[in-house]
Design a protein around this motif. Structure first.
Motif, PDB file in Angstrom:
ATOM      1  N   ASN A 290       0.835  -1.213   0.000  1.00 46.30           N
ATOM      2  CA  ASN A 290       0.000   0.000   0.000  1.00 46.30           C
ATOM      3  C   ASN A 290       0.865   1.256   0.000  1.00 46.30           C
ATOM      4  O   ASN A 290       0.593   2.220  -0.724  1.00 46.30           O
ATOM      5  N   ALA A 291       1.941   1.230   0.806  1.00 46.70           N
ATOM      6  CA  ALA A 291       2.856   2.374   0.845  1.00 46.70           C
ATOM      7  C   ALA A 291       3.586   2.508  -0.488  1.00 46.70           C
ATOM      8  O   ALA A 291       3.824   3.626  -0.965  1.00 46.70           O
ATOM      9  N   LEU A 292       3.932   1.374  -1.099  1.00 51.08           N
ATOM     10  CA  LEU A 292       4.601   1.406  -2.402  1.00 51.08           C
ATOM     11  C   LEU A 292       3.687   2.016  -3.459  1.00 51.08           C
ATOM     12  O   LEU A 292       4.106   2.869  -4.256  1.00 51.08           O
ATOM     13  N   ALA A 293       2.423   1.596  -3.446  1.00 55.87           N
ATOM     14  CA  ALA A 293       1.464   2.151  -4.411  1.00 55.87           C
ATOM     15  C   ALA A 293       1.298   3.659  -4.196  1.00 55.87           C
ATOM     16  O   ALA A 293       1.208   4.433  -5.165  1.00 55.87           O
ATOM     17  N   LYS A 294       1.295   4.088  -2.937  1.00 52.32           N
ATOM     18  CA  LYS A 294       1.165   5.515  -2.632  1.00 52.32           C
ATOM     19  C   LYS A 294       2.378   6.287  -3.168  1.00 52.32           C
ATOM     20  O   LYS A 294       2.246   7.376  -3.735  1.00 52.32           O
ATOM     21  N   GLU A 295       3.570   5.714  -3.000  1.00 51.08           N
ATOM     22  CA  GLU A 295       4.784   6.349  -3.520  1.00 51.08           C
ATOM     23  C   GLU A 295       4.727   6.448  -5.043  1.00 51.08           C
ATOM     24  O   GLU A 295       5.041   7.484  -5.631  1.00 51.08           O
ATOM     25  N   LEU A 296       4.301   5.377  -5.683  1.00 49.47           N
ATOM     26  CA  LEU A 296       4.225   5.350  -7.148  1.00 49.47           C
ATOM     27  C   LEU A 296       3.238   6.396  -7.682  1.00 49.47           C
ATOM     28  O   LEU A 296       3.435   6.939  -8.774  1.00 49.47           O
ATOM     29  N   SER A 297       2.196   6.672  -6.908  1.00 48.41           N
ATOM     30  CA  SER A 297       1.175   7.622  -7.360  1.00 48.41           C
ATOM     31  C   SER A 297       1.733   9.041  -7.492  1.00 48.41           C
ATOM     32  O   SER A 297       1.136   9.895  -8.136  1.00 48.41           O
ATOM     33  N   GLN A 298       2.908   9.277  -6.895  1.00 47.96           N
ATOM     34  CA  GLN A 298       3.500  10.614  -6.937  1.00 47.96           C
ATOM     35  C   GLN A 298       4.408  10.834  -8.150  1.00 47.96           C
ATOM     36  O   GLN A 298       4.925  11.924  -8.359  1.00 47.96           O
ATOM     37  N   TRP A 299       4.622   9.778  -8.930  1.00 41.98           N
ATOM     38  CA  TRP A 299       5.578   9.870 -10.033  1.00 41.98           C
ATOM     39  C   TRP A 299       4.950   9.422 -11.353  1.00 41.98           C
ATOM     40  O   TRP A 299       4.179   8.478 -11.382  1.00 41.98           O
ATOM     41  N   LYS A 300       5.342  10.074 -12.439  1.00 45.61           N
ATOM     42  CA  LYS A 300       5.000   9.581 -13.774  1.00 45.61           C
ATOM     43  C   LYS A 300       6.141   8.667 -14.203  1.00 45.61           C
ATOM     44  O   LYS A 300       6.967   9.016 -15.048  1.00 45.61           O
ATOM     45  N   PHE A 301       6.189   7.499 -13.564  1.00 45.96           N
ATOM     46  CA  PHE A 301       7.338   6.614 -13.747  1.00 45.96           C
ATOM     47  C   PHE A 301       7.298   5.935 -15.122  1.00 45.96           C
ATOM     48  O   PHE A 301       6.247   5.577 -15.635  1.00 45.96           O
ATOM     49  N   THR A 302       8.497   5.789 -15.683  1.00 46.16           N
ATOM     50  CA  THR A 302       8.610   5.237 -17.037  1.00 46.16           C
ATOM     51  C   THR A 302       9.206   3.841 -17.055  1.00 46.16           C
ATOM     52  O   THR A 302       9.140   3.153 -18.065  1.00 46.16           O
ATOM     53  N   GLY A 303       9.817   3.429 -15.936  1.00 44.85           N
ATOM     54  CA  GLY A 303      10.414   2.099 -15.878  1.00 44.85           C
ATOM     55  C   GLY A 303      10.220   1.471 -14.515  1.00 44.85           C
ATOM     56  O   GLY A 303      10.121   2.180 -13.500  1.00 44.85           O
ATOM     57  N   PHE A 304      10.159   0.148 -14.496  1.00 50.04           N
ATOM     58  CA  PHE A 304       9.954  -0.580 -13.242  1.00 50.04           C
ATOM     59  C   PHE A 304      10.822  -1.832 -13.293  1.00 50.04           C
ATOM     60  O   PHE A 304      10.762  -2.596 -14.260  1.00 50.04           O
ATOM     61  N   VAL A 305      11.628  -2.035 -12.255  1.00 50.99           N
ATOM     62  CA  VAL A 305      12.514  -3.196 -12.192  1.00 50.99           C
ATOM     63  C   VAL A 305      12.072  -4.070 -11.027  1.00 50.99           C
ATOM     64  O   VAL A 305      12.080  -3.614  -9.877  1.00 50.99           O
ATOM     65  N   GLY A 306      11.650  -5.298 -11.306  1.00 51.06           N
ATOM     66  CA  GLY A 306      11.129  -6.139 -10.231  1.00 51.06           C
ATOM     67  C   GLY A 306      11.369  -7.614 -10.482  1.00 51.06           C
ATOM     68  O   GLY A 306      12.195  -8.006 -11.310  1.00 51.06           O
ATOM     69  N   LEU A 307      10.634  -8.418  -9.748  1.00 49.59           N
ATOM     70  CA  LEU A 307      10.671  -9.862  -9.949  1.00 49.59           C
ATOM     71  C   LEU A 307       9.279 -10.442  -9.735  1.00 49.59           C
ATOM     72  O   LEU A 307       8.361  -9.744  -9.315  1.00 49.59           O
ATOM     73  N   ASN A 308       9.131 -11.705 -10.077  1.00 51.14           N
ATOM     74  CA  ASN A 308       7.815 -12.338 -10.150  1.00 51.14           C
ATOM     75  C   ASN A 308       6.981 -12.111  -8.891  1.00 51.14           C
ATOM     76  O   ASN A 308       5.808 -11.751  -8.966  1.00 51.14           O
ATOM     77  N   THR A 309       7.589 -12.319  -7.730  1.00 51.53           N
ATOM     78  CA  THR A 309       6.860 -12.174  -6.460  1.00 51.53           C
ATOM     79  C   THR A 309       6.225 -10.796  -6.320  1.00 51.53           C
ATOM     80  O   THR A 309       5.064 -10.667  -5.933  1.00 51.53           O
ATOM     81  N   LEU A 310       7.012  -9.785  -6.627  1.00 57.26           N
ATOM     82  CA  LEU A 310       6.536  -8.413  -6.486  1.00 57.26           C
ATOM     83  C   LEU A 310       5.451  -8.103  -7.512  1.00 57.26           C
ATOM     84  O   LEU A 310       4.444  -7.453  -7.193  1.00 57.26           O
ATOM     85  N   PHE A 311       5.621  -8.566  -8.742  1.00 55.78           N
ATOM     86  CA  PHE A 311       4.607  -8.337  -9.770  1.00 55.78           C
ATOM     87  C   PHE A 311       3.265  -8.943  -9.352  1.00 55.78           C
ATOM     88  O   PHE A 311       2.213  -8.329  -9.514  1.00 55.78           O
ATOM     89  N   VAL A 312       3.311 -10.157  -8.798  1.00 55.85           N
ATOM     90  CA  VAL A 312       2.085 -10.833  -8.355  1.00 55.85           C
ATOM     91  C   VAL A 312       1.400 -10.013  -7.265  1.00 55.85           C
ATOM     92  O   VAL A 312       0.196  -9.743  -7.315  1.00 55.85           O
ATOM     93  N   GLY A 313       2.192  -9.602  -6.256  1.00 52.92           N
ATOM     94  CA  GLY A 313       1.624  -8.843  -5.145  1.00 52.92           C
ATOM     95  C   GLY A 313       1.002  -7.535  -5.593  1.00 52.92           C
ATOM     96  O   GLY A 313      -0.100  -7.175  -5.164  1.00 52.92           O
ATOM     97  N   LEU A 314       1.690  -6.820  -6.479  1.00 56.07           N
ATOM     98  CA  LEU A 314       1.175  -5.527  -6.930  1.00 56.07           C
ATOM     99  C   LEU A 314      -0.087  -5.676  -7.777  1.00 56.07           C
ATOM    100  O   LEU A 314      -1.030  -4.884  -7.641  1.00 56.07           O
TER     101      LEU A 314
END
Length: 561
Positions: A290-314
């Motif tokens: 939830n905090a990560l989503a709130k942080e992301l809402s503040q940026w017009k982000f163009t790239g995201f670096v993650g892994l399967n676990t995080l993608f599933v959760g988000l």
């Protein structure tokens, strides 16, 4: 020269080769980028942004402090035990500018794990977060560490916000256990001392070790992969060559939820994005979705670096799904296998396809990646430029296209070897520079590669390698354990979780709670078992070696039943 097979496998506009000697060392890249992009944002965290110019100044202050106020000499090792905070790049680049070798250390390590890494690396200095300082206090007398720098999470924020955030962390959330380390210096005091002092800029050779990155390799206890300046510069250039065509210099906003102390995030965010002058948003605690989503809402982000676990959760997080993804044009996946269902779901939620790659700590880490122009889900893509791959059978004979075999890699990003472990180096790296990955792969006619099996016993939990030997060594120290084994079992969220099997000594009544507590006390979070099963015996060979494969097969049958 690159093997002829790979030459025509790269998309138009991407060269099959890079020049790993384009820069003499990492510091040359740092200086050039920090001058060229001086006013561009480099790293942001907790509402504060450092420009490239500020990063260079602060890292210089820290380098000067180390040189003028400690006994550290070029080539000495400094353990850096920090999460994703602004202090991380300042400390790491400052240490390098002072000529030190960085030992990346997981902040979640237990005292036992810290002691092994500090002693194995011969670290003489430590920079750690105050939250972990109580463990450092316990470990330091058993190590050769003489210099300690401690920082609190908000130390680089403006004064009022720093006081507020640090006070909340310490007194409200009670996340900083009491500690007393007599020789410890506060990071802000160190930076203040260094501010008026001269930096004698180090000029390491390309073959000098820049980072000792600890890994289980393919077996056993954690070993330090010696990653040279040339290794890291090469992998930075390789990443830029294959992935950079979709990124504009000085214009991109990249989300960095994976820990910078992990080589995947380190090379991408601290190296490749530095070269291109782009902006990295450091996420300190990616587990709080939830905090990560709130942080992301503040940026017009163009790239995201993650892994399967995080993608599933988000993708399962309502706040994340409501975000504006219109600027997102690059998503990278590594660290663990990307599941097809996850890739499809991410594309559905964000509109952006995932480029999956493959790498190892020993390869700095990127070996291959799916070019964004032609993504093939289920593959690990094609080798990054100047990299050769082949698959071999058990006798080391190269196998034809379409046949499975152990994946071997050769390229300028392949490590120098394991720190002070020549025998272990010789097991994985031959005289011609070929590294045996331990992963079973198939190379297709179009150059794309697929991993079809993994290192025999390694467990992969959310992108982190876990080796059964270490778990079993710890579990065996619990009084009452006669035999034990550890395996990975499939898990939808993390890829795999750990299950341990325990045969108690006759007459001993062990409980699951005792086992879990013992592992909790001695191992960091991702190494702790989720499942514990007690048995009267375990399957063994005729010489008594426990057959983990049989245990895994039993679990798979149960899962399918």
């Amino acid at each position: 020269m690159i093997d002829n097979f790979w030459k025509d496998k790269y998309p138009a506009g991407i060269s099959a080769e890079i020049n790993p000697d384009q820069y003499p060392n990492i510091l040359a890249v740092l200086k050039e980028s920090c001058q060229r992009f001086a006013n561009k944002p480099a790293f942001s965290n907790l509402g504060k942004t450092l420009t490239y110019g500020e990063l260079y100044k602060l890292s210089g202050d820290f380098a000067a402090y180390l040189q003028q106020n400690t006994s550290l000499q070029p080539g000495d090792r400094i353990a850096v035990q920090l999460p994703n905070v602004l202090q991380y790049p300042v400390v790491v680049f400052g240490a390098m500018r002072a000529g030190l070798i960085v030992v990346n250390t997981n902040p979640l390590y237990t005292a036992r794990e810290m002691e092994h890494q500090f002693n194995d690396s011969g670290a003489k200095a430590l920079v750690c977060l105050a939250n972990m300082a109580h463990l450092a206090e316990e470990v330091l007398p058993k190590t050769g560490i003489r210099h300690v720098v401690i920082t609190e999470v908000a130390d680089l924020l403006p004064p009022l916000k720093r006081l507020l955030v640090n006070s909340v962390v310490k007194y409200v959330k009670k996340m900083v256990p009491a500690y007393h380390i007599a020789q410890a210096v506060k990071l802000n005091d160190a930076l203040a001392k260094g501010r008026g002092q001269t930096v004698r800029e180090a000029s390491p050779k390309s073959d000098d070790v820049a980072v000792l990155q600890y890994t289980g390799g393919t077996t056993g206890v954690a070993k330090g992969a010696m990653l040279t300046h040339r290794n890291l510069v090469a992998n930075m250039l390789q990443c830029k060559a294959l992935m950079g065509a979709n990124l504009d210099e000085g214009c991109e906003i990249l989300i960095a939820p994976l820990p910078l102390y992990h080589i995947y995030a380190f090379t991408f965010h601290c190296m490749a994005m530095m070269l291109t002058g782009n902006h990295n948003i450091l996420v300190t605690n990616p587990r709080d979705l939830n905090a990560l989503a709130k942080e992301l809402s503040q940026w017009k982000f163009t790239g995201f670096v993650g892994l399967n676990t995080l993608f599933v959760g988000l993708c399962n997080n309502e706040a994340f799904r409501k975000l504006d993804f219109t600027s997102l044009k690059l998503t990278l996946s590594g660290g663990m296998a990307l599941q097809q269902a996850t890739a499809e779901r991410w594309k559905e939620v964000t509109g952006c396809a995932i480029c999956e790659g493959y790498g190892m700590t020993e390869t700095s880490p990127v070996v291959s990646v799916n070019p964004f122009q032609n993504i093939q889900i289920g593959t690990i893509g094609i080798p990054v430029p100047s990299t050769l791959c082949k698959v071999v059978d058990d006798a080391g004979v190269e196998q034809p296209l379409g046949e499975r075999g152990e994946l071997c890699v050769k390229g300028p990003q392949v490590m120098k070897g394991y720190w002070q472990r020549q025998e272990a180096t010789d097991e994985i790296l031959d005289k011609d520079g070929w590294l045996r990955t331990g992963d079973v792969a198939i190379i297709e006619a179009d150059g794309y590669m697929r991993i079809v099996d993994r290192k025999k016993d390694m467990i992969l939990v959310s992108g982190f390698n876990v080796y059964p030997n270490e778990l079993e060594d710890v579990l065996a120290t619990l009084p009452g354990v006669l035999q034990c084994a550890a395996i990975g079992v499939p898990d939808e969220r993390s890829g795999e979780v750990i299950k341990v099997f325990v045969v108690p000594k006759p007459g001993v009544n062990l409980t699951k709670e005792q086992v879990v507590q013992h592992m909790h006390d001695n191992l960091t979070g991702y190494k702790r078992p989720k499942y514990v099963e007690f048995r009267e015996s375990l399957p063994t060979t005729n010489v008594g070696k426990i057959l983990r494969r049989e245990l895994r097969d039993e679990e798979l049958k149960k899962a399918k039943a």
